[in-house]
Motif scaffolding. Structure first.
Motif, short mmCIF file in Angstrom:
data_model
loop_
_atom_site.label_atom_id
_atom_site.label_comp_id
_atom_site.label_asym_id
_atom_site.label_seq_id
_atom_site.Cartn_x
_atom_site.Cartn_y
_atom_site.Cartn_z
N GLN A 20 0.98 -1.37 0.02
CA GLN A 20 -0.02 0.04 -0.20
C GLN A 20 1.15 1.03 0.07
O GLN A 20 0.65 2.26 -0.69
CB GLN A 20 -0.67 0.13 1.08
N MET A 21 1.63 1.10 0.84
CA MET A 21 3.07 2.59 0.90
C MET A 21 3.58 2.50 -0.39
O MET A 21 3.48 4.23 -0.87
CB MET A 21 3.65 2.79 1.45
N PHE A 22 3.63 2.19 -1.32
CA PHE A 22 4.03 2.22 -2.48
C PHE A 22 3.18 2.79 -3.83
O PHE A 22 3.25 3.64 -4.12
CB PHE A 22 4.23 0.16 -3.30
N LEU A 23 2.26 1.96 -3.91
CA LEU A 23 0.95 2.65 -4.89
C LEU A 23 0.78 4.10 -4.06
O LEU A 23 0.62 5.12 -4.91
CB LEU A 23 -0.44 2.06 -4.40
N TYR A 24 0.90 4.78 -2.82
CA TYR A 24 0.07 6.05 -2.12
C TYR A 24 1.52 6.72 -2.79
O TYR A 24 1.95 8.05 -3.09
CB TYR A 24 0.19 5.82 -0.43
N LEU A 25 3.14 6.20 -2.05
CA LEU A 25 4.34 7.40 -2.81
C LEU A 25 4.08 7.55 -4.00
O LEU A 25 4.36 8.69 -4.58
CB LEU A 25 5.57 6.58 -2.66
N MET A 26 3.60 7.02 -4.93
CA MET A 26 3.31 7.50 -6.19
C MET A 26 2.14 7.79 -6.89
O MET A 26 2.32 9.42 -7.69
CB MET A 26 2.61 6.00 -6.94
N ILE A 27 1.33 8.67 -5.91
CA ILE A 27 0.42 9.49 -5.94
C ILE A 27 1.18 10.54 -5.06
O ILE A 27 0.37 11.55 -5.87
CB ILE A 27 -1.15 8.86 -5.07
N LEU A 28 1.74 10.54 -4.04
CA LEU A 28 2.57 11.09 -3.33
C LEU A 28 3.58 12.01 -4.22
O LEU A 28 3.26 13.92 -4.76
CB LEU A 28 2.89 11.34 -2.20
N GLY A 29 4.13 11.15 -5.49
CA GLY A 29 5.26 11.80 -5.95
C GLY A 29 4.76 12.21 -7.58
O GLY A 29 4.63 13.81 -7.60
N ARG A 30 2.86 11.79 -8.08
CA ARG A 30 2.66 12.67 -8.90
C ARG A 30 2.51 14.14 -8.21
O ARG A 30 2.02 15.08 -9.34
CB ARG A 30 1.65 11.69 -9.57
N TRP A 31 1.49 14.08 -7.16
CA TRP A 31 0.71 15.77 -6.21
C TRP A 31 3.24 16.46 -6.85
O TRP A 31 2.67 17.51 -6.59
CB TRP A 31 0.78 15.24 -5.33
N ALA A 32 3.58 15.79 -6.55
CA ALA A 32 4.72 16.90 -5.50
C ALA A 32 5.62 16.82 -7.51
O ALA A 32 6.15 18.19 -7.12
CB ALA A 32 5.81 16.11 -4.78
N LEU A 33 4.56 16.31 -8.03
CA LEU A 33 5.88 16.88 -10.21
C LEU A 33 5.07 17.79 -10.59
O LEU A 33 3.78 18.38 -9.83
CB LEU A 33 5.58 15.48 -10.83
N PRO A 34 5.75 18.54 -11.45
CA PRO A 34 5.19 19.92 -12.30
C PRO A 34 4.56 19.12 -12.41
O PRO A 34 3.35 17.85 -13.20
CB PRO A 34 7.00 20.13 -13.38
N ARG A 35 2.87 20.27 -12.21
CA ARG A 35 1.57 19.96 -12.77
C ARG A 35 1.87 20.01 -14.96
O ARG A 35 0.63 19.07 -15.42
CB ARG A 35 0.62 20.98 -12.74
N GLY A 36 2.44 20.54 -15.15
CA GLY A 36 1.84 20.67 -17.11
C GLY A 36 1.56 21.50 -17.32
O GLY A 36 1.19 22.67 -16.58
N GLU A 37 0.51 20.70 -18.98
CA GLU A 37 -0.41 21.56 -18.78
C GLU A 37 -1.62 21.65 -18.53
O GLU A 37 -2.96 22.04 -18.44
CB GLU A 37 -0.42 21.28 -20.75
N ILE A 38 -1.74 20.87 -17.33
CA ILE A 38 -3.46 20.72 -16.32
C ILE A 38 -3.48 21.68 -15.51
O ILE A 38 -2.60 21.89 -15.19
CB ILE A 38 -3.56 18.84 -15.94
N SER A 39 -4.21 21.76 -15.49
CA SER A 39 -4.85 22.84 -14.13
C SER A 39 -4.99 22.16 -12.46
O SER A 39 -4.19 21.32 -12.74
CB SER A 39 -6.15 23.49 -14.16
N ARG A 40 -4.83 22.68 -12.02
CA ARG A 40 -4.98 22.81 -10.40
C ARG A 40 -6.08 21.48 -10.27
O ARG A 40 -6.54 20.71 -8.88
CB ARG A 40 -4.87 24.05 -9.42
N SER A 41 -6.92 21.98 -10.54
CA SER A 41 -8.64 21.88 -10.46
C SER A 41 -8.18 20.06 -11.25
O SER A 41 -8.77 19.71 -10.80
CB SER A 41 -9.76 21.92 -11.34
N GLU A 42 -8.23 19.92 -12.31
CA GLU A 42 -7.48 18.63 -13.34
C GLU A 42 -6.71 17.77 -12.11
O GLU A 42 -6.49 16.61 -11.90
CB GLU A 42 -7.46 18.76 -14.42
N LEU A 43 -6.07 18.88 -11.95
CA LEU A 43 -4.74 17.69 -11.17
C LEU A 43 -5.20 17.45 -9.75
O LEU A 43 -5.37 16.25 -9.45
CB LEU A 43 -3.17 18.58 -10.65
N SER A 44 -6.03 17.85 -9.05
CA SER A 44 -6.85 17.54 -8.20
C SER A 44 -7.79 15.96 -8.32
O SER A 44 -8.20 15.63 -7.12
CB SER A 44 -7.62 18.75 -6.84
#
Length: 225
Positions: A20-44
């Motif tokens: 479970q920690m492996f999956l949640y770390l992937m989610i936190l890593g995506r949150w910490a990465l640059p958003r790119g072309e998506i907005s904050r609403s789309e990121l959430s």
């Protein structure tokens, strides 16, 4: 005075925690990465989708609670392979952030007036929502349902958790198929409406041209003497 809280966990518990920690770390890593072309609403929205995907993926390891599954080497490898392949869902960003009310990048490939009636549904496959449904079916619900059905039929293993998750995957697949049909029907309706509107405008233009010609013909002709 030192205060220590001894924590002693079994090996199986540590395995589940690390999964479970492996999956949640992937989610936190995506949150910490640059958003790119998506907005904050789309990121959430994307992060909420990823949490749901992670929970569904973790449920697959509930099969290892059964001794018959652990004793089957082929089934064990199959579960691990399906689990590994399902993690590729975390790489599809655009498909996960699509909402039916807002067309995103892939929806700009075609417009309503550029789509023929016969090719409307096929070209509509390039829209982001369709790809999201296909990814969810091919990488998660389809393989998960197949491996659980194999467990029930081949190993004759019927428990509450297996029946529950099998019914859940089957229901999700039916809902995905229903959603694809709805999206294609909506696309066809939009194409028909755009064709009817264009034909109505062309008929109005033809009628206006005929009226102009008739008005010109009906004008009196003056002859200079």
């Amino acid at each position: 005075m030192d205060f220590e809280v001894p924590i002693e966990l079994e090996t199986d518990t540590w395995v589940v925690i690390m999964e479970q920690m492996f999956l949640y770390l992937m989610i936190l890593g995506r949150w910490a990465l640059p958003r790119g072309e998506i907005s904050r609403s789309e990121l959430s929205q994307l992060l909420f989708v990823f949490i749901g995907i992670a929970s569904d993926i973790t449920e697959l390891f509930a099969l290892f609670d059964e001794s018959k599954v652990r004793q089957s080497t082929e089934l064990t490898y199959a579960i691990l392979c399906i689990w590994s392949v399902s993690l590729f869902q975390f790489t599809f960003v655009l498909t996960s952030t699509h909402s039916p009310q807002q067309m995103t990048v892939a929806a700009t490939f075609t417009t309503d007036r550029e789509v023929d009636k016969d090719e409307g549904c096929l070209k509509h496959m390039f829209q982001t929502e369709i790809w999201s449904i296909l990814v969810n079916f091919l990488l998660q619900d389809g393989p998960f349902l197949a491996v659980r059905l194999y467990t029930i039929i081949s190993l004759n293993l019927i428990t509450y958790s297996i029946i529950f998750f099998t019914a859940k995957n089957a229901l999700l697949i039916m809902l995905l198929i229903y959603r694809v049909c709805v999206v294609c029907c909506e696309r066809k309706r939009k194409v028909d409406n755009s064709d009817a509107e264009s034909s109505h405008k062309s008929s109005e233009g033809t009628l206006n041209n005929m009226e102009d010609k008739e008005s010109k013909c009906s004008e009196p002709v003056t002859v200079d003497t």
